[in-house]
Design a protein around this motif. Structure first.
Motif, PDB file in Angstrom:
ATOM      1  N   ASP A 240      14.131  12.155  -6.156  1.00 25.76           N
ATOM      2  CA  ASP A 240      14.674  13.269  -5.359  1.00 25.76           C
ATOM      3  C   ASP A 240      13.760  14.491  -5.298  1.00 25.76           C
ATOM      4  O   ASP A 240      14.058  15.443  -4.589  1.00 25.76           O
ATOM      5  CB  ASP A 240      16.072  13.648  -5.829  1.00 25.76           C
ATOM      6  N   ILE A 241      12.626  14.461  -5.988  1.00 23.37           N
ATOM      7  CA  ILE A 241      11.678  15.585  -5.853  1.00 23.37           C
ATOM      8  C   ILE A 241      10.802  15.427  -4.616  1.00 23.37           C
ATOM      9  O   ILE A 241       9.948  16.263  -4.352  1.00 23.37           O
ATOM     10  CB  ILE A 241      10.799  15.783  -7.116  1.00 23.37           C
ATOM     11  N   PHE A 242      11.018  14.342  -3.852  1.00 21.97           N
ATOM     12  CA  PHE A 242      10.219  14.077  -2.656  1.00 21.97           C
ATOM     13  C   PHE A 242      11.083  14.097  -1.393  1.00 21.97           C
ATOM     14  O   PHE A 242      11.240  13.065  -0.738  1.00 21.97           O
ATOM     15  CB  PHE A 242       9.505  12.724  -2.758  1.00 21.97           C
ATOM     16  N   PRO A 243      11.625  15.237  -1.008  1.00 17.15           N
ATOM     17  CA  PRO A 243      12.437  15.247   0.213  1.00 17.15           C
ATOM     18  C   PRO A 243      11.624  14.836   1.440  1.00 17.15           C
ATOM     19  O   PRO A 243      12.161  14.271   2.386  1.00 17.15           O
ATOM     20  CB  PRO A 243      12.914  16.693   0.322  1.00 17.15           C
ATOM     21  N   GLU A 244      10.301  15.067   1.395  1.00 17.74           N
ATOM     22  CA  GLU A 244       9.439  14.669   2.518  1.00 17.74           C
ATOM     23  C   GLU A 244       9.522  13.158   2.740  1.00 17.74           C
ATOM     24  O   GLU A 244       9.567  12.683   3.867  1.00 17.74           O
ATOM     25  CB  GLU A 244       7.973  15.027   2.240  1.00 17.74           C
ATOM     26  N   LYS A 245       9.531  12.397   1.657  1.00 14.76           N
ATOM     27  CA  LYS A 245       9.598  10.938   1.738  1.00 14.76           C
ATOM     28  C   LYS A 245      10.976  10.498   2.242  1.00 14.76           C
ATOM     29  O   LYS A 245      11.082   9.634   3.105  1.00 14.76           O
ATOM     30  CB  LYS A 245       9.305  10.329   0.360  1.00 14.76           C
ATOM     31  N   VAL A 246      12.008  11.091   1.685  1.00 16.17           N
ATOM     32  CA  VAL A 246      13.371  10.707   2.057  1.00 16.17           C
ATOM     33  C   VAL A 246      13.588  10.853   3.554  1.00 16.17           C
ATOM     34  O   VAL A 246      14.098   9.949   4.214  1.00 16.17           O
ATOM     35  CB  VAL A 246      14.403  11.543   1.266  1.00 16.17           C
TER      36      VAL A 246
ATOM     37  N   GLU B  45     -13.738  -9.872   0.331  1.00 21.57           N
ATOM     38  CA  GLU B  45     -14.833 -10.579  -0.317  1.00 21.57           C
ATOM     39  C   GLU B  45     -15.276 -11.669   0.640  1.00 21.57           C
ATOM     40  O   GLU B  45     -14.453 -12.483   1.075  1.00 21.57           O
ATOM     41  CB  GLU B  45     -14.344 -11.186  -1.633  1.00 21.57           C
ATOM     42  N   GLU B  46     -16.535 -11.620   1.007  1.00 23.18           N
ATOM     43  CA  GLU B  46     -17.096 -12.583   1.945  1.00 23.18           C
ATOM     44  C   GLU B  46     -16.259 -12.701   3.221  1.00 23.18           C
ATOM     45  O   GLU B  46     -15.996 -13.785   3.730  1.00 23.18           O
ATOM     46  CB  GLU B  46     -17.250 -13.955   1.272  1.00 23.18           C
ATOM     47  N   GLY B  47     -15.793 -11.546   3.722  1.00 23.56           N
ATOM     48  CA  GLY B  47     -15.047 -11.508   4.971  1.00 23.56           C
ATOM     49  C   GLY B  47     -13.574 -11.859   4.855  1.00 23.56           C
ATOM     50  O   GLY B  47     -12.849 -11.816   5.840  1.00 23.56           O
ATOM     51  N   ARG B  48     -13.107 -12.200   3.674  1.00 16.14           N
ATOM     52  CA  ARG B  48     -11.696 -12.557   3.474  1.00 16.14           C
ATOM     53  C   ARG B  48     -10.927 -11.359   2.936  1.00 16.14           C
ATOM     54  O   ARG B  48     -11.314 -10.756   1.937  1.00 16.14           O
ATOM     55  CB  ARG B  48     -11.592 -13.726   2.487  1.00 16.14           C
ATOM     56  N   LEU B  49      -9.820 -11.014   3.599  1.00 14.25           N
ATOM     57  CA  LEU B  49      -8.996  -9.899   3.160  1.00 14.25           C
ATOM     58  C   LEU B  49      -8.248 -10.298   1.891  1.00 14.25           C
ATOM     59  O   LEU B  49      -7.532 -11.298   1.874  1.00 14.25           O
ATOM     60  CB  LEU B  49      -7.998  -9.517   4.255  1.00 14.25           C
ATOM     61  N   LEU B  50      -8.447  -9.531   0.822  1.00 14.62           N
ATOM     62  CA  LEU B  50      -7.830  -9.820  -0.472  1.00 14.62           C
ATOM     63  C   LEU B  50      -6.724  -8.839  -0.824  1.00 14.62           C
ATOM     64  O   LEU B  50      -5.909  -9.122  -1.698  1.00 14.62           O
ATOM     65  CB  LEU B  50      -8.877  -9.791  -1.591  1.00 14.62           C
ATOM     66  N   GLY B  51      -6.724  -7.670  -0.179  1.00 21.21           N
ATOM     67  CA  GLY B  51      -5.723  -6.664  -0.496  1.00 21.21           C
ATOM     68  C   GLY B  51      -5.773  -5.529   0.492  1.00 21.21           C
ATOM     69  O   GLY B  51      -6.710  -5.413   1.284  1.00 21.21           O
ATOM     70  N   CYS B  52      -4.735  -4.695   0.425  1.00 21.36           N
ATOM     71  CA  CYS B  52      -4.667  -3.555   1.338  1.00 21.36           C
ATOM     72  C   CYS B  52      -3.849  -2.434   0.710  1.00 21.36           C
ATOM     73  O   CYS B  52      -3.118  -2.632  -0.261  1.00 21.36           O
ATOM     74  CB  CYS B  52      -4.036  -3.964   2.662  1.00 21.36           C
ATOM     75  N   GLY B  53      -3.973  -1.277   1.296  1.00 21.48           N
ATOM     76  CA  GLY B  53      -3.186  -0.107   0.926  1.00 21.48           C
ATOM     77  C   GLY B  53      -3.410   0.957   1.971  1.00 21.48           C
ATOM     78  O   GLY B  53      -4.380   0.898   2.732  1.00 21.48           O
ATOM     79  N   SER B  54      -2.493   1.909   2.015  1.00 23.85           N
ATOM     80  CA  SER B  54      -2.673   2.994   2.982  1.00 23.85           C
ATOM     81  C   SER B  54      -2.201   4.306   2.383  1.00 23.85           C
ATOM     82  O   SER B  54      -1.494   4.328   1.378  1.00 23.85           O
ATOM     83  CB  SER B  54      -1.912   2.702   4.278  1.00 23.85           C
ATOM     84  N   LEU B  55      -2.619   5.377   3.008  1.00 21.36           N
ATOM     85  CA  LEU B  55      -2.170   6.718   2.646  1.00 21.36           C
ATOM     86  C   LEU B  55      -1.369   7.275   3.805  1.00 21.36           C
ATOM     87  O   LEU B  55      -1.777   7.165   4.954  1.00 21.36           O
ATOM     88  CB  LEU B  55      -3.356   7.654   2.412  1.00 21.36           C
ATOM     89  N   CYS B  56      -0.243   7.870   3.469  1.00 20.62           N
ATOM     90  CA  CYS B  56       0.582   8.524   4.474  1.00 20.62           C
ATOM     91  C   CYS B  56       0.804   9.963   4.048  1.00 20.62           C
ATOM     92  O   CYS B  56       1.285  10.225   2.947  1.00 20.62           O
ATOM     93  CB  CYS B  56       1.928   7.802   4.590  1.00 20.62           C
ATOM     94  N   GLN B  57       0.429  10.887   4.910  1.00 21.51           N
ATOM     95  CA  GLN B  57       0.612  12.298   4.599  1.00 21.51           C
ATOM     96  C   GLN B  57       2.083  12.659   4.771  1.00 21.51           C
ATOM     97  O   GLN B  57       2.677  12.428   5.819  1.00 21.51           O
ATOM     98  CB  GLN B  57      -0.259  13.163   5.511  1.00 21.51           C
ATOM     99  N   LEU B  58       2.666  13.207   3.706  1.00 26.02           N
ATOM    100  CA  LEU B  58       4.080  13.591   3.730  1.00 26.02           C
ATOM    101  C   LEU B  58       4.251  15.105   3.804  1.00 26.02           C
ATOM    102  O   LEU B  58       5.359  15.592   3.963  1.00 26.02           O
ATOM    103  CB  LEU B  58       4.804  13.057   2.485  1.00 26.02           C
TER     104      LEU B  58
END
Length: 153
Positions: A124-130, A49-62
């Motif tokens: 444990d259903i996400f072995p890709e993440k582990v 907002e008005e050039g100020r970073l207020l939040g972030c997030g990212s996506l990682c392909q697993l």
């Protein structure tokens, strides 16, 4: 002025690092070096907002069918304004555009993700993440984060 979400750019690096580092020092988020952030900058979305970073997030392909929302955070004093929701909506749109059928997160904010249509599932259903991240985490054997999943197909 309104909060907008956009892809992160190199000029966001310092503010992005500071936001993530603040969460990492509280033990809420995995730490990320500036070098690692610079390398993975194209996976990040920021809210500003008005050039100020207020939040972030990212996506990682697993895997071919799974992406993870990670490094999701909102600056102190900015919580409760719908910024997290805007970031997650943006990341969900990205996953849909890439035709990824499932999106997950490890979180302490289960109620937030449930409001966004995610369901609590066993980790444990996400072995890709582990094998991608958890193997390097100091909380690997005592992880207290909750896994959530949303199907996009």
């Amino acid at each position: 002025m309104a909060v907008i979400c956009r892809k992160a750019a190199e000029h966001d690096l310092d503010a992005l690092y500071q936001l993530i580092d603040g969460y990492a020092q509280q033990g809420i988020m995995l730490p990320r070096s500036k070098e690692l952030l610079k390398y993975s900058l194209d996976s990040f979305v920021i809210a500003e907002e008005e050039g100020r970073l207020l939040g972030c997030g990212s996506l990682c392909q697993l895997g071919q069918e799974l992406v993870e929302i990670r490094s999701l955070g909102v600056a102190e004093g900015c919580k409760g304004r719908g910024i997290g929701r805007k970031l997650v909506d943006y990341l969900i749109r990205e996953a849909r555009e890439e035709k990824i059928p499932k999106i997950m997160a490890l979180t302490y904010e289960v109620a937030f993700f449930e409001k966004m249509g995610f369901t609590v599932v066993p980790k444990d259903i996400f072995p890709e993440k582990v094998w991608t991240d958890c193997i390097h985490c100091k909380k690997q054997h005592c992880c207290d984060e909750i896994a959530v999943l949303k199907r996009l197909d």
